[in-house]
Motif scaffolding. Structure first.
Motif, short mmCIF file in Angstrom:
data_model
loop_
_atom_site.label_atom_id
_atom_site.label_comp_id
_atom_site.label_asym_id
_atom_site.label_seq_id
_atom_site.Cartn_x
_atom_site.Cartn_y
_atom_site.Cartn_z
N TYR A 1 0.70 -1.10 0.03
CA TYR A 1 0.04 0.00 -0.13
C TYR A 1 0.40 1.30 -0.25
CZ TYR A 1 -3.99 2.80 0.79
OH TYR A 1 -4.57 4.19 1.02
N GLY B 1 -3.79 6.19 -1.02
CA GLY B 1 -3.60 4.76 -2.32
C GLY B 1 -4.21 5.16 -3.64
N SER C 1 -5.12 -0.32 -5.23
CA SER C 1 -4.40 -0.87 -4.20
C SER C 1 -5.40 -1.11 -3.09
CB SER C 1 -3.38 0.28 -3.31
OG SER C 1 -4.14 1.08 -3.26
#
Length: 141
Positions: A41, A65, A69
């Motif tokens: 992440y 993110g 992700s």
């Protein structure tokens, strides 16, 4: 903001970073350390920043993110990382990062809640100047 999103261990008030990417990594690391996200992440947070700046004004950035992700997120969470010395964020000086990890569309209400706090100059100043974790928790919960 709903309970359980901000682990006191994810409030870091005396950090320093040589640059924007290091600051984002520190936010990502805080989210990893409280079990909210998996290691990849952090890279997704950097990728997001390369696509669009997460600087929102008033010395604050909200790194998060990419949509790709989401599978690296174990549970919704935020972190609050303060850089008293400031970090150059593409020409802006950032002293406060609020990192966000949210599954699904969870980031939308989270961003809205954070933005609401940051749009209030007094509350934003309180967060930027906080030196006690309890003060941050009080302001955000």
């Amino acid at each position: 903001m709903r309970d359980g999103l901000l682990d006191p261990r994810a409030v870091l008030l005396h950090e320093s970073a040589p640059d924007r990417d290091a600051a984002i990594r520190r936010c990502g690391r805080a989210l990893v350390e409280v079990g909210a996200v998996a290691e990849p992440y952090i890279e997704a947070m950097l990728e997001r920043e390369r696509t669009i700046s997460t600087y929102v004004g008033e010395g604050v950035a909200i790194p998060h993110g990419t949509n790709a992700s989401k599978e690296d997120i174990k549970h919704d969470a935020i972190c609050v990382v303060r850089f008293p010395g400031g970090v150059d964020w593409d020409g802006e000086l950032v002293t406060l990062c609020v990192g966000i990890a949210a599954r699904g569309d969870g980031h939308v209400p989270l961003l809205a809640a954070v933005a609401e706090i940051l749009l209030d100059p007094d509350r934003a100043r309180t967060l930027r100047e906080a030196t006690e974790v309890s003060r941050v928790l009080e302001e955000l919960t």
